[in-house]
Structures are given as structure tokens and as C-alpha cells.
Design an enzyme around this catalytic site. Structure first.
Site, short mmCIF file in Angstrom:
data_model
loop_
_atom_site.label_atom_id
_atom_site.label_comp_id
_atom_site.label_asym_id
_atom_site.label_seq_id
_atom_site.Cartn_x
_atom_site.Cartn_y
_atom_site.Cartn_z
N GLU A 35 0.84 -1.20 0.00
CA GLU A 35 0.00 0.00 0.00
C GLU A 35 0.88 1.25 0.00
O GLU A 35 1.88 1.30 0.71
CB GLU A 35 -0.88 -0.02 1.26
CG GLU A 35 -1.83 1.15 1.37
CD GLU A 35 -2.59 1.13 2.70
OE1 GLU A 35 -3.79 1.41 2.69
OE2 GLU A 35 -1.96 0.83 3.74
N HIS A 37 2.44 4.72 0.87
CA HIS A 37 2.62 5.45 2.12
C HIS A 37 3.26 6.80 1.86
O HIS A 37 4.25 7.19 2.50
CB HIS A 37 3.46 4.63 3.12
CG HIS A 37 2.67 3.58 3.83
ND1 HIS A 37 2.27 2.41 3.23
CD2 HIS A 37 2.16 3.54 5.10
CE1 HIS A 37 1.58 1.68 4.10
NE2 HIS A 37 1.50 2.34 5.24
N ASP A 46 3.65 -1.68 5.74
CA ASP A 46 2.72 -2.50 6.53
C ASP A 46 3.16 -3.95 6.66
O ASP A 46 2.55 -4.72 7.41
CB ASP A 46 1.32 -2.45 5.93
CG ASP A 46 0.64 -1.11 6.14
OD1 ASP A 46 1.19 -0.26 6.86
OD2 ASP A 46 -0.45 -0.91 5.56
N HIS A 121 -1.98 -3.67 9.04
CA HIS A 121 -2.81 -2.98 8.04
C HIS A 121 -4.25 -3.00 8.53
O HIS A 121 -4.87 -4.06 8.59
CB HIS A 121 -2.68 -3.71 6.69
CG HIS A 121 -3.49 -3.16 5.57
ND1 HIS A 121 -3.33 -1.89 5.07
CD2 HIS A 121 -4.47 -3.73 4.82
CE1 HIS A 121 -4.16 -1.70 4.07
NE2 HIS A 121 -4.88 -2.80 3.91
N GLU A 123 -7.16 -2.37 7.51
CA GLU A 123 -8.25 -2.94 6.71
C GLU A 123 -8.31 -4.47 6.76
O GLU A 123 -9.32 -5.07 6.36
CB GLU A 123 -8.12 -2.48 5.25
CG GLU A 123 -8.48 -1.03 5.04
CD GLU A 123 -7.30 -0.07 5.19
OE1 GLU A 123 -7.32 1.00 4.59
OE2 GLU A 123 -6.35 -0.43 5.92
N HIS A 178 -2.24 7.65 8.61
CA HIS A 178 -1.68 6.83 7.52
C HIS A 178 -0.51 7.58 6.88
O HIS A 178 -0.70 8.63 6.28
CB HIS A 178 -2.75 6.54 6.47
CG HIS A 178 -2.20 5.77 5.30
ND1 HIS A 178 -1.84 4.45 5.41
CD2 HIS A 178 -1.92 6.14 4.03
CE1 HIS A 178 -1.38 4.03 4.24
NE2 HIS A 178 -1.41 5.04 3.40
N GLU A 183 3.87 5.90 11.77
CA GLU A 183 4.55 4.97 10.87
C GLU A 183 5.91 5.50 10.42
O GLU A 183 6.89 4.75 10.32
CB GLU A 183 3.67 4.67 9.66
CG GLU A 183 2.46 3.82 9.98
CD GLU A 183 1.61 3.55 8.76
OE1 GLU A 183 1.28 2.37 8.53
OE2 GLU A 183 1.26 4.50 8.04
#
Length: 268
Positions: A35, A37, A46, A121, A123, A178, A183
Site C-alpha cells: 500500500e 505510504h 505495513d 494494516h 483494513e 496513515h 509509521e
């Protein structure tokens, strides 16, 4: 006796068999995603972060880390920027459920009884729940009824005191973290060579209406792909989170599985 490696896939099959056959070695399975970033970090954030948290925890509880799931469920616009952004490469929910269910069952048939899903992650969350439920049900059909699975996300161990340290000017909220401070700071602490903070884009936290629209409206996502600014990220903040989250994970697993702490190798 310590395992020669924290990673299950690095063991020979006889060493692996000795380690797991009696069901007392926890198996930690990192679940990530491919994904975007933002402009300043790679696509596999992730995957890297839950794998490292799993490794650190495994060393302290005598566990083994399974190969990570490198693809996850579809990025959602209001927590991950959206599946429409280039590089974000995702699985259908049913695919993720089936794959995780199968892996859990295979490990259990080798003797493993203690599992930890380390999610990186957001989701993935409900699909993990479904996979665990199906695996436990189908294992019972095979006469295996003593499997226990702990499901956790590393960020859930960041307490209020730590949040105040990390965000002295105010916390924008988990929904827009995010590619932001959390992160980015962890990546600076662990993989600084993969972070280009000079390319990070400073912008206010994203705002969304209280509903979703499909197909997504790309204009709702900030052009950077991040949902809040990473400009206040630092290695020092990453080190704080590494300690807080790892300690929290270890204490949770010791409690749930009745484990003993292992002597920590000097290089860990």
C-alpha cells in the site's frame, strides 16, 4: 532452548518439527499489505513493521515468526488513502480469509496450538476475524479443539501517555495516521535508509464526510497519499513506540499463553 532463528522459514524441517510438535511454541504471523505510504516511504511499510514487532516479541517469549502476508485487503480511502492509488495492490476479502484460514490449519496439523496474528494494516481486521473463526471451526471437525489465537495490531498498545509524548501539539486521531508521524517514526528507527523525509509533504490532516462513496472520489484523498503530515516524525519517537508496543505485546502474550520470558539476545 532458544531456536537457531526467530523466523520459522529459516529452520530446517527437523529443527522446526522439534520446536513446534508439542504445541508450546507460539507462532506469530505478520499480516501486512502492499500500500502506498506517501512520497517519502516504500510500499511495504505495513509488512516491515508487524514483522519486526513479531520478531522482537518472539525473541522474548520463545516463539517463531511465520512468513508474512505481503498483500492485504483493499485500502480504504478514509484510513489508507484508497485502493485507487498506484502501487496499492490488494486481495479480495475472500482470498485473504481463505489463505489465512489455510495457513492456520496447516500449522495446527504440524502440532502448533498457540498463534498470534500481528496485524500491520487496519483494513485486514475483520477478515482476520473471519479466517480465525473458520479455521477453529474446521480444526474442531478434525478433532483439534485446543488451538488458541491472539489477534493484535501493534498500534493498539500506544497508550495516552505515549500519545502525549509523540504529539505534543495535539493528536490528529488514528483514522488519519496513515503515513504520518507514527509509521514514519517507526520506519526512521528501524529502516532509515528507506525513508526520504525530504520528500514528505506537509499538509493538514485529511477531513472526510461521515459516509463513504463508491467508486471512490480521488479528490477526497490528499494528493500526497498520506492522511496527515509526517513532518514531526523522528527516530526518537520511533524508539519510544518500539519499546511501548513491544513491551505491551509481550505482556499480553505471556498473560494469554502462560509463558515465561526468554533471555534476550544482546543483538536484539
Amino acid at each position: 532452548m532458544p531456536h537457531p532463528s526467530a523466523f520459522a522459514a529459516e529452520l530446517s524441517w527437523p529443527d522446526y518439527h522439534v520446536a513446534v510438535r508439542d504445541g508450546t511454541t507460539p507462532i506469530l504471523i505478520p499480516l501486512g499489505s502492499m500500500e502506498q505510504h506517501g512520497h517519502h516511504m516504500p510500499l511495504h511499510v505495513d509488512v516491515l513493521l508487524p514483522t519486526e514487532f513479531a520478531r522482537r516479541a518472539a525473541l522474548r517469549i520463545g516463539g517463531l515468526v511465520a512468513p508474512a502476508f505481503t498483500y492485504g485487503y483493499k485500502s480504504q480511502q478514509k484510513c489508507g488513502g484508497g485502493n485507487h492509488l498506484p502501487g496499492t495492490t490488494s486481495l479480495e476479502g475472500s482470498t485473504l480469509v481463505s489463505a489465512l484460514r489455510d495457513v492456520l490449519k496447516e500449522f495446527a496439523h504440524h502440532g502448533n496450538r498457540q498463534f498470534v496474528i500481528v496485524n500491520g494494516h487496519y483494513e485486514n481486521s475483520w477478515f482476520i476475524t473471519e479466517a480465525v473463526d473458520l479455521a477453529l471451526r474446521e480444526l474442531r471437525w478434525d478433532g483439534i479443539a485446543d488451538v488458541k489465537v491472539v489477534v493484535l495490531s501493534y498500534w493498539d498498545f500506544v497508550d495516552e501517555a505515549t500519545i502525549k509524548q509523540l504529539y505534543p501539539d495535539g493528536f490528529p486521531g488514528w483514522a488519519v495516521e496513515h503515513g504520518g508521524v507514527l509509521e514514519t517514526s517507526l520506519m526512521l528507527a528501524l529502516y532509515p535508509q528507506l525513508v526520504r523525509l525530504d520528500r514528505a509533504i506537509d499538509h493538514p490532516p485529511a477531513t472526510f464526510p461521515p459516509y463513504d462513496v463508491y467508486p471512490v472520489k480521488p479528490e477526497w484523498t490528499p494528493p500526497s497519499g498520506t492522511l496527515s503530515s509526517p513532518k514531526e516524525a523522528s527516530r526518537e519517537k520511533g524508539e519510544i513506540m518500539l519499546k511501548v508496543c513491544t513491551d505491551g505485546i509481550v505482556e499480553a502474550l505471556i498473560s494469554e499463553f502462560g509463558l515465561k520470558r526468554q533471555a534476550l539476545p544482546a543483538a536484539a
